[in-house]
Scaffold this active site. Structure first.
Site, PDB file in Angstrom:
ATOM      1  N   ASP A  28       9.888   3.672  -3.714  1.00  0.00           N
ATOM      2  CA  ASP A  28       9.263   4.708  -4.547  1.00  0.00           C
ATOM      3  C   ASP A  28      10.253   5.791  -4.951  1.00  0.00           C
ATOM      4  OD1 ASP A  28       6.693   3.641  -4.595  1.00  0.00           O
ATOM      5  OD2 ASP A  28       6.156   4.558  -2.686  1.00  0.00           O
ATOM      6  N   ASP A  56       5.537   6.832  -0.721  1.00  0.00           N
ATOM      7  CA  ASP A  56       5.875   6.793   0.703  1.00  0.00           C
ATOM      8  C   ASP A  56       6.959   5.783   1.042  1.00  0.00           C
ATOM      9  OD1 ASP A  56       4.482   4.474   0.319  1.00  0.00           O
ATOM     10  OD2 ASP A  56       2.785   5.002   1.603  1.00  0.00           O
ATOM     11  N   ASP A 108      -0.942   7.367  -4.824  1.00  0.00           N
ATOM     12  CA  ASP A 108      -1.169   6.118  -4.092  1.00  0.00           C
ATOM     13  C   ASP A 108      -2.590   6.089  -3.562  1.00  0.00           C
ATOM     14  OD1 ASP A 108       1.438   5.243  -4.451  1.00  0.00           O
ATOM     15  OD2 ASP A 108       2.160   6.269  -2.669  1.00  0.00           O
TER      16      ASP A 108
END
Length: 1111
Positions: A754, A750, A443
């Site tokens: 996900d 997070d 990310d």
């Protein structure tokens, strides 16, 4: 005295503070009366009775003196009734008790400001209702591991032999001299058991400690009006808990308020459907469940063992015996070596027995030990016990039980050190798998950047608004913007009465927006919440990248919908915009292009662009709030209010971490939900993209990637470096494509959405700060500081684990090969074993436990990051290891056999001293070889040795104990004292292994594994009704001269780790014979799903099967 209130009828927890309340306002007595009223209803009502049936308070005069005795806090509250209320989920009982507010009053909780939260208040609640912890099954003590060690079959045989030897020895030589042989074996066996048990016990304690830490979840509670981040263990009954997507419900409780709250109760009920939570129909929340959508607040009614989750968890403990793939492979290796060692031991046993009974064995005086009928039964039995003990000891040395121990040690050590490096391992297998990672999908926000957002740009209409110039904005537009920030948020603003500073809570983006609105727009969040009624909320959605709220203004009774989200997506829904004067203008033609240019320019400056828009919702006559709430929020024809740009600087050191990973052969891919220009700018700043690099195919948006055909995705996925505007589904799709291409994939995540990608990846890495509990539970490793540099550190530790295991394997196999060969050759040729049972057990202790401690605790070195990743199918014992261990084993065998047969004449010593020289040289060879094993390929074995204090300590301890064994434990170890010259000779012979290792490491080795040249594969070729079987010594592959059909090939079983190689080869074969259209992922999956893994028929294969190319 006046009338006395009956304690069986009145709840007096509020009145106990009567002396404090005297003289206070009249309102306080109203509150006290309400508390008494609802307490009575809650505490003394059974569900089957109506309120009118309850006992009534006796009438008292207007002036009543209360004779009160001190009682413990909450002594009149029935904890069991509280627990049953949420477990039974009986809405009628809740209504009869007066609802949530009545129960909150009994628990002395203000639903807006929470509990007092001071030490005294928390202590009282702990005493009355317990702590939010649960009883755990008793941990396994040291004696448990001792008992497990005693169960080992070879240990039992050794103990049996020791007992026989002790009995016969005492009978023959008396108690004073006869206990030495048997007693020595007993002591050696107990020492091995103690050391291995102590090591296993310590690792078990370490795993328990890490398990407790991984369960220490952080939750948000409101205490004294302030939102606080506390441990789940610190939640008390009466706490107001704030819940958001991905959170775990920390206690049983009741819903206070919130919007669109959906709970995943699958962990408790097994049902996958989400359960809606609301005040009207289902306000009950159960501990241990997860928030799937929406947000809200709850009041905790039961904690710890009073909850269903606590009762369930008290009988569940984390499995510290979790077996990793590497441990499974090592167990197979241990089993294979053990079988070979057992065969050697049986052969030695037979040879020694035959030599003994044929009279070829002689005692120390040169006389035959077996003299037929003249030999006593005791002598025969004693000799047989000695022979059996020697054979069993060979088995003990041959079985490398230290291999699984070495894995456990290195995993425990690395887990402990990784915690210090901000990484918490949830699954042991991730430690070793991370060392094989070839791709990391990361990310952007919080991982590559600092996650410290700050608003740096503010555009109203087509004009930028400078800092401090917000006062020039039209008042009605500014008010709309303030509403959009304050009411469309999951964050909060707190300002204490004693300080002028504000405290902001929520996500970094929410905190940045709230801080900006308070400082620049003079926003009063409390006043805005009081002036408007929130009718409906649509929580932030990672697919739509926005959130919305429907409100009614109390001042003019108008209804507005406010939207906030990704600027370009909000812009698409807008038809008008406000200028600084408050005039509404149309977005059409050039105006929209201008806004797109504004967004793009901010994104190119690495800013996250957030837009605010609103719309007045027309009302149907006589339409009430409930009817309005049932409608979907309108998201078309909006009016653009403002665009803000948030700066999130890159983390210091992230560029170097990215470069280190790339240097190690690991591809870095950034997957972001941000604008493509923002993502590209950040990727360039971090080093994922190079300045001036052709971004065609390297930068892509999620919807575009999603729209590709499977073949296109497989073709393009390797080149992609940045994927912007991605959804969790896009991330999952990329992980699947990369795995199909043969990559070992690590993924960071997070959010709750996900979770599928984290589970699908080979290594799931969740974020410890911003990560939700759902993401953490789906991951293998939690990055505690959300920093990509920690991901790079985990990569280094993963490689270190694998490398340490390989070092120990090389060391131990060298000992095994040498010990087995020496004992076998000596037994066959001379009829005796040069190393006694006690001596072999001492070698086993050095090899298994001390050797594992020394080699399995090496720290990661820079050289590990200079190598490419270890492939899925790469053999555990590499060609380099075979080269090193065979050279050292051959050297030890040749030297020790020379000493065995020529030692007496070379050194001019007796047979007993010669045996001691053999034993001493053998042990010292292992000590010096430990240095060689530190570096598998590097010639300098001493590099960084000063950093490993444990290694040096173990080497020192081993040498000291060896000196004690030789010089002072003559009868115990069956040794003789050596002179200085003899010690020097032993050390010199052992030290010669160092220059030998240097020379051996100069020899190149082929990359192809040795055993791949002789790997046997059985292929069945069918022609008509006949079946012909061939044995082909070849690599496992799909032969180019075979066509795909529905015939079967009977192959030896393949492990899962070879699936990727199989897929790649199958794709190649399908491309060649049936065209690219047949090599899609779906086609490959179809072929894999058939009963036989490879289907083909022979095309003149009989003539070509054993050609030179394949043999």
């Amino acid at each position: 005295m006046s009338n006395m209130l009956s304690p069986s009828l009145v709840c007096i927890e509020v009145l106990l503070r009567a002396s404090e309340n005297l003289g206070k306002s009249h309102n306080r007595w109203h509150r006290a009366f309400s508390s008494i009223y609802y307490s009575r209803a809650f505490l003394f009502r059974s569900p089957g009775k109506k309120y009118g049936d309850q006992a009534k308070l006796p009438h008292s005069r207007s002036c009543t003196v209360l004779d009160l005795e001190p009682h413990p806090a909450f002594s009149s509250v029935d904890q069991k009734a509280l627990a049953e209320l949420t477990k039974q989920k009986d809405l009628k009982v809740l209504c009869d008790l007066g609802g949530v507010r009545a129960i909150a009053s009994v628990l002395q909780t203000d639903l807006e400001n929470g509990v007092r939260g001071d030490d005294e208040d928390l202590a009282k609640r702990h005493a009355a209702f317990g702590t939010n912890t649960y009883k755990k099954p008793p941990s396994q003590g040291f004696l448990h591991f001792v008992w497990e060690a005693f169960k080992d079959f070879t240990i039992l045989i050794l103990l049996f032999c020791a007992a026989l030897s002790l009995g016969f020895g005492i009978k023959q030589k008396g108690p004073k001299e006869g206990w030495y042989d048997g007693g020595s074996i007993f002591v050696a066996v107990f020492l091995v058991i103690f050391v291995s048990s102590l090591s296993n016990y310590r690792q078990s304690r370490q795993f328990e400690k890490l398990s407790k830490q991984s369960n220490n979840i952080k939750v948000d509670v409101i205490r004294k009006g302030r939102r606080q981040h506390v441990s789940i263990y610190d939640v008390v009954v009466g706490d107001v808990v704030c819940l958001k997507i991905g959170d775990q419900v920390p206690a049983d409780g009741l819903f206070i308020d919130g919007h669109s709250l959906q709970i995943d109760e699958s962990s408790m009920t097994g049902e996958s459907d989400h359960v809606g939570i609301n005040q009207a129909q289902n306000p009950f929340l159960i501990s241990g469940t997860k928030v799937a959508d929406g947000y809200g607040q709850m009041i905790a009614l039961s904690v710890g063992m009073n909850t269903t989750w606590g009762e369930m968890m008290s009988s569940v403990s984390r499995n510290a015996d979790e077996q990793t793939p590497l441990q499974a492979r090592l167990n197979q290796l241990t089993s294979s070596i053990g079988k070979f060692g057992l065969a050697v031991a049986l052969l030695v046993l037979v040879i020694l027995l035959v030599r003994y009974f044929t009279g070829h064995t002689k005692d120390v005086n040169g006389n035959k030990e077996f003299k037929g009928s003249r030999t006593s039964v005791n002598d025969v039995l004693n000799a047989m016990v000695r022979i059996i003990a020697a054979a069993v000891t060979i088995v003990v040395v041959a079985i490398p039980e230290g291999l699984p121990l070495a894995v456990t040690l290195t995993l425990a050590y690395s887990m402990k050190r990784m915690m210090a490096d901000h990484a918490m391992v949830r699954k042991l297998s991730a430690c070793e798998t991370m060392g094989s990672a070839t791709t990391i999908c990361t990310d952007k926000t919080g991982t590559l950047t600092q996650n410290q957002m700050k608003v740096t740009k503010f555009w109203l209409g087509q004009n930028p608004v400078e800092q401090g110039a917000a006062s020039k904005i039209s008042s009605n537009v500014a008010e709309f913007v303030r509403q959009g920030v304050a009411l469309n948020t999951t964050g909060s603003v707190y300002k204490s009465s004693s300080s002028s500073d504000y405290e902001f809570s929520g996500s970094p983006t929410e905190k940045a927006l709230l801080s900006w609105a308070v400082s620049e727009l003079d926003m009063d969040m409390q006043q805005l919440k009081q002036s408007c009624i929130v009718l409906q909320v649509e929580a932030f959605n990672s697919q739509k990248k926005r959130s919305g709220v429907l409100i009614r203004s109390k001042e003019d009774d108008k209804v507005y919908v406010h939207w906030k989200g990704a600027a370009e997506m909000i812009l698409e829904k807008c038809s008008h915009y406000y200028d600084a004067s408050g005039n509404s203008k149309s977005i059409a033609g050039d105006a929209k292009a201008t806004f797109e240019q504004i967004i793009q320019s901010m994104a190119a400056s690495s800013l996250r662009c957030i837009a605010f828009a609103h719309k007045q919702v027309p009302q149907v006559e006589d339409e009430n709030d409930e009817e309005i709430t049932q409608k979907t929020l309108q998201d078309d024809g909006l009016t653009l209010l403002a665009i803000v740009g948030l700066k999130d600087p890159c983390r210091p050191g992230v560029t170097k971490a990215v470069q280190d990973c790339q240097h190690a052969g690991v591809n870095i891919k950034m997957i972001s939900g941000d604008n493509v220009f923002t993502a590209q700018a950040i990727a360039t700043e971090c080093g994922i993209l190079q300045s001036g690099q052709d971004i065609d195919g390297a930068v892509i948006e999620g919807p575009e990637f999603r729209s590709y055909t499977p073949e296109q995705r497989m073709e393009k996925v390797d080149k992609i470096r940045v994927m912007a505007r991605s959804s969790p589904f896009d991330k999952l799709l990329m992980v699947q494509c990369l795995k199909q291409k043969g990559h070992v994939v690590a993924v960071t995540g997070d959010g709750t959405n996900d979770a599928p990608a984290l589970k699908e990846a080979d290594i799931g890495l969740s974020m410890g700060i911003q990560g939700t509990e759902v993401a953490k539970e789906s991951s293998d490793i939690v990055i505690l500081d959300d920093n990509f540099a920690s991901v790079a550190t985990v990569l280094g530790w993963g490689r270190c684990v694998y490398n340490n295991i390989q070092k120990f394997i090389q060391f131990q196999l060298t000992v095994n090969v040498a010990a087995l060969t020496i004992n076998f050759v000596a037994a066959v040729s001379a009829g005796e074993v040069p190393l006694t049972a006690v001596q072999l057990l001492w070698v086993n202790l050095i090899m298994d436990t001390l050797g594992a401690l020394a080699l399995a605790t090496e720290k990661p070195s820079n050289e590990l990051m200079d190598k490419p990743p270890v492939g899925r199918t790469e053999p555990l014992i590499t060609n380099v290891m075979w080269r090193n261990l065979m050279a050292q084993a051959l050297y030890q065998i040749s030297i020790l056999l020379t000493l065995q047969f020529k030692g007496e004449s070379v050194f001019g010593v007796s047979s007993a001293v010669k045996d001691t020289l053999v034993f001493n040289t053998f042990v010292l060879c292992q000590v010096f070889n430990e240095f060689n094993a530190r570096k598998l390929e590097k010639k300098s074995m001493f590099e960084g040795i000063h950093k490993n204090k444990l290694f040096l300590a173990i080497i020192s301890i081993t040498i000291v104990l060896q000196v004690v064994m030789v010089e002072f434990l003559k009868k115990f170890a069956n040794t003789e004292r050596l002179s200085w010259g003899q010690w020097g000779a032993c050390i010199g012979i052992a030290a010669a292994s160092w220059p030998l290792a240097w020379l051996i490491k100069c020899m190149p080795v082929p990359e192809r594994p040795f055993f791949s040249y002789i790997k046997r594969q059985k292929i069945s070729l069918r022609s008509g009704k006949k079946s012909v079987q061939y044995l082909a010594f070849t690599k496992k592959r799909i032969y180019p001269w075979m066509k795909v059909s529905h015939q079967e090939v009977d192959e030896e079983s393949e492990t899962d780790s070879e699936d990727t190689t199989y897929d790649a080869e199958l794709k190649w074969h399908l491309d060649k014979h049936q065209g690219p259209s047949h090599s899609t992922a779906e086609e490959i999956s179809n072929y894999r799903s058939r009963p036989s893994r490879q289907h083909f028929s022979c095309c003149s294969a009989q003539q070509r099967l054993l050609s030179d190319e394949h043999v």
